[in-house]
Design a protein around this motif. Structure first.
Motif, PDB file in Angstrom:
ATOM      1  N   TYR A 243       0.682  -1.309  -0.052  1.00 32.12           N
ATOM      2  CA  TYR A 243       0.756  -0.242  -0.342  1.00 32.12           C
ATOM      3  C   TYR A 243       1.147   0.777  -0.056  1.00 32.12           C
ATOM      4  O   TYR A 243       0.930   2.171   0.460  1.00 32.12           O
ATOM      5  CB  TYR A 243      -0.745   0.011   1.395  1.00 32.12           C
ATOM      6  N   ARG A 245       1.757   2.955  -2.144  1.00 29.59           N
ATOM      7  CA  ARG A 245       0.631   4.681  -2.884  1.00 29.59           C
ATOM      8  C   ARG A 245      -0.301   4.978  -2.213  1.00 29.59           C
ATOM      9  O   ARG A 245      -0.031   6.123  -2.346  1.00 29.59           O
ATOM     10  CB  ARG A 245       0.311   4.015  -3.853  1.00 29.59           C
ATOM     11  N   GLU A 246      -1.008   4.194  -1.631  1.00 31.08           N
ATOM     12  CA  GLU A 246      -1.922   4.860  -0.640  1.00 31.08           C
ATOM     13  C   GLU A 246      -1.195   5.757   0.212  1.00 31.08           C
ATOM     14  O   GLU A 246      -1.942   7.221   0.880  1.00 31.08           O
ATOM     15  CB  GLU A 246      -2.559   3.939   0.405  1.00 31.08           C
ATOM     16  N   SER A 250      -1.776   9.571   1.014  1.00 27.51           N
ATOM     17  CA  SER A 250      -2.474   9.996   2.180  1.00 27.51           C
ATOM     18  C   SER A 250      -2.122  10.794   2.278  1.00 27.51           C
ATOM     19  O   SER A 250      -1.914  12.228   3.177  1.00 27.51           O
ATOM     20  CB  SER A 250      -3.081   9.481   3.177  1.00 27.51           C
ATOM     21  N   ILE A 363      -8.748   9.380   4.638  1.00 31.17           N
ATOM     22  CA  ILE A 363      -7.473   7.897   4.517  1.00 31.17           C
ATOM     23  C   ILE A 363      -6.933   7.114   5.007  1.00 31.17           C
ATOM     24  O   ILE A 363      -7.256   5.596   4.809  1.00 31.17           O
ATOM     25  CB  ILE A 363      -6.188   8.389   5.617  1.00 31.17           C
ATOM     26  N   ARG A 366      -8.924   3.251   3.409  1.00 36.40           N
ATOM     27  CA  ARG A 366      -8.298   2.868   1.791  1.00 36.40           C
ATOM     28  C   ARG A 366      -7.365   1.545   2.412  1.00 36.40           C
ATOM     29  O   ARG A 366      -6.345   0.882   2.427  1.00 36.40           O
ATOM     30  CB  ARG A 366      -7.731   4.030   1.610  1.00 36.40           C
ATOM     31  N   PHE A 367      -7.498   1.228   3.437  1.00 38.64           N
ATOM     32  CA  PHE A 367      -5.675   0.400   4.160  1.00 38.64           C
ATOM     33  C   PHE A 367      -6.921  -0.954   5.347  1.00 38.64           C
ATOM     34  O   PHE A 367      -8.283  -0.895   5.622  1.00 38.64           O
ATOM     35  CB  PHE A 367      -5.404   0.692   5.304  1.00 38.64           C
ATOM     36  N   LEU A 433      -6.728   9.467  -5.394  1.00 40.77           N
ATOM     37  CA  LEU A 433      -7.245   8.376  -4.415  1.00 40.77           C
ATOM     38  C   LEU A 433      -8.445   8.259  -4.497  1.00 40.77           C
ATOM     39  O   LEU A 433      -9.613   8.734  -4.517  1.00 40.77           O
ATOM     40  CB  LEU A 433      -7.032   9.413  -2.969  1.00 40.77           C
ATOM     41  N   LYS A 434      -8.579   6.796  -4.589  1.00 39.99           N
ATOM     42  CA  LYS A 434     -10.209   6.054  -5.087  1.00 39.99           C
ATOM     43  C   LYS A 434     -11.327   6.581  -3.264  1.00 39.99           C
ATOM     44  O   LYS A 434     -10.321   6.851  -2.408  1.00 39.99           O
ATOM     45  CB  LYS A 434      -9.993   4.500  -4.989  1.00 39.99           C
TER      46      LYS A 434
END
Length: 446
Positions: A243, A245-246, A250, A363, A366-367, A433-434
């Motif tokens: 992750y 990229r996220e 973030s 934020i 997405r995890f 960001l999705k």
């Protein structure tokens, strides 16, 4: 392949039972941020004289801001350490530990002798204690947010996770109020010698209240569900590999919120008092007003993100920040108390709140649960290095070293442009960001 799902009704705490969870997250967050912000305010006024005597006023403020920056450097380190702890051991014990850490560090700052007493050891110990404060704050945010997110209704994720964000402004307001109170109780030199220490010492009582509240809350169901299948491999390595990229996005999406926040609070107090010669009490009252407004607008923007999408609200917030950068300084520079307070209140309670309200859910969702504490906290706290920490240092440098390049374009124009650039970074990051609004958060990889 990553799967998405909503928690079942059995796994989600009913709305009417969320009040204790929200209270535990918000009150604990307020206590920790109260201590963190109070230090930031003193770094412009008291600390240059107490811990950095012998420097001229400009160099003393820079040195004090640099020590303040140590707390920002520590926040990502705290996110890694306590994120791993929170994903292995649980959200509840991690929150109690971070509260204890920042509380003890804060109390020790309150009794730390100055430079005249122990010499160079004084600023070194101050930097160490600020570092420990930063480590605690770095680990606190994720736990507070995940309590409300993992217990709450997924359809109200933006609203519920906005409450720990609101706690930061409760802490900001309380820190300013305590500063005003003890300045009145210890006028003149008495505040510089003794008065500034009192809020640090009295925060110990608030620490005990927050610890009592946090120890009474249960562990989240989402964490208990994945605890038994935690793998032995490094959580940090797994989250970064899967992750990265996220995490980076973030951090970048926070740029337009973090940098302006510390310019609108820490730097602008120094600028207003030292450069424009406004009364400090006026600026403090403006910050209290802004905190009260933000305590209303942050939950509202969080709720709006549930309706219109977190990415959409974030983009509008970034555009609003860009549009307000120049009017903010124009209002602030007038010297008119009403316009000054309006500038402060709208910058924090309007522009900043629009970015800050939906940010926690944007934020965290997405995890996956297994890595959520580490991933969300690391992404969130990296912004303290690239945006929040450097902002008052950069602004002070521009103000003190860069001469006006045209009589019609004073140096504050450069600071306003800096705010705009940081807001545009947030806007661009949000586009990549999705958006998980109205959908399930990312679930654990199989």
């Amino acid at each position: 392949m990553t799967t998405l799902r909503f928690d079942t009704a059995e796994d989600t705490t009913r709305d009417e039972s969320m009040a204790p969870i929200i209270a535990a997250s918000t009150i604990g967050s307020a206590i920790e941020w109260l201590d963190f912000f109070y230090y930031g305010f003193l770094s412009m006024t008291v600390f240059p004289a107490v811990f950095f005597p012998g420097f001229n006023s400009y160099v003393g403020v820079i040195a004090s801001f640099t020590t303040n920056f140590v707390g920002f450097v520590a926040r990502p380190l705290g996110s890694v350490f306590f994120g791993r702890f929170g994903d292995r051991v649980g959200r509840k014990p991690t929150l109690a530990t971070t509260l204890l850490l920042i509380g003890i560090a804060t109390m020790l700052i309150g009794v730390l002798p100055g430079y005249k007493t122990i010499g160079i050891l004084a600023p070194l110990l101050l930097a160490l204690l600020r570092f420990l404060q930063g480590v605690g704050v770095g680990g606190e945010w994720g736990g507070s947010v995940l309590l409300t997110m993992e217990f709450g209704n997924p359809q109200r994720r933006g609203f519920l996770t906005s409450w720990p964000q609101t706690g930061a402004f409760v802490g900001l307001g309380l820190s300013v109020a305590s500063l005003l109170l003890f300045k009145n109780l210890y006028p003149g030199e008495a505040f510089q010698s003794v008065g500034w220490r009192m809020p640090f010492l009295l925060s110990t009582m608030l620490l005990l209240v927050g610890l009592y509240i946090r120890l009474r809350i249960p562990e989240t169901t989402a964490f208990l569900r994945v605890q038994e299948r935690q793998r032995s491999q490094s959580i940090v390595r797994q989250i970064w590999r899967g992750y990265w990229r996220e995490i980076l996005l973030s951090a970048l999406v926070r740029s337009g919120e973090q940098a302006p926040f510390y310019i609108f609070t820490t730097f602008m107090l120094s600028y207003g008092v030292a450069t424009l010669h406004w009364e400090a009490a006026l600026l403090y009252r403006g910050l209290i007003l802004a905190s009260l407004v933000a305590c209303v607008t942050i939950p509202i923007t969080g709720a709006l993100s549930d309706r219109f999408g977190r990415r959409q609200v974030t983009i509008y917030g970034a555009l609003l920040m860009c549009a307000w950068a120049f009017p903010y300084f124009l209002f602030f520079n007038t010297g008119n108390p009403v316009l000054i307070m309006l500038a402060i209140a709208f910058s924090l309670g309007g522009c900043h709140a629009c970015l800050y309200g939906p940010q926690a859910a944007l934020i965290a969702e997405r995890f996956p649960t297994q890595f959520r504490y580490t991933g969300a906290t690391l992404g969130y706290q990296l912004a303290s290095i690239i945006a929040g920490g450097p902002a008052p240092i950069i602004a002070t440098y521009l103000l003190g070293r860069v001469q006006p390049f045209n009589a019609n374009y004073p140096v504050w124009v450069l600071i306003a442009l800096y705010v705009i650039v940081m807001a545009l970074i947030s806007l661009l990051a949000a586009l990549y960001l999705k958006d998980y609004t109205g959908r399930a958060a990312v679930e654990d990889p199989a």
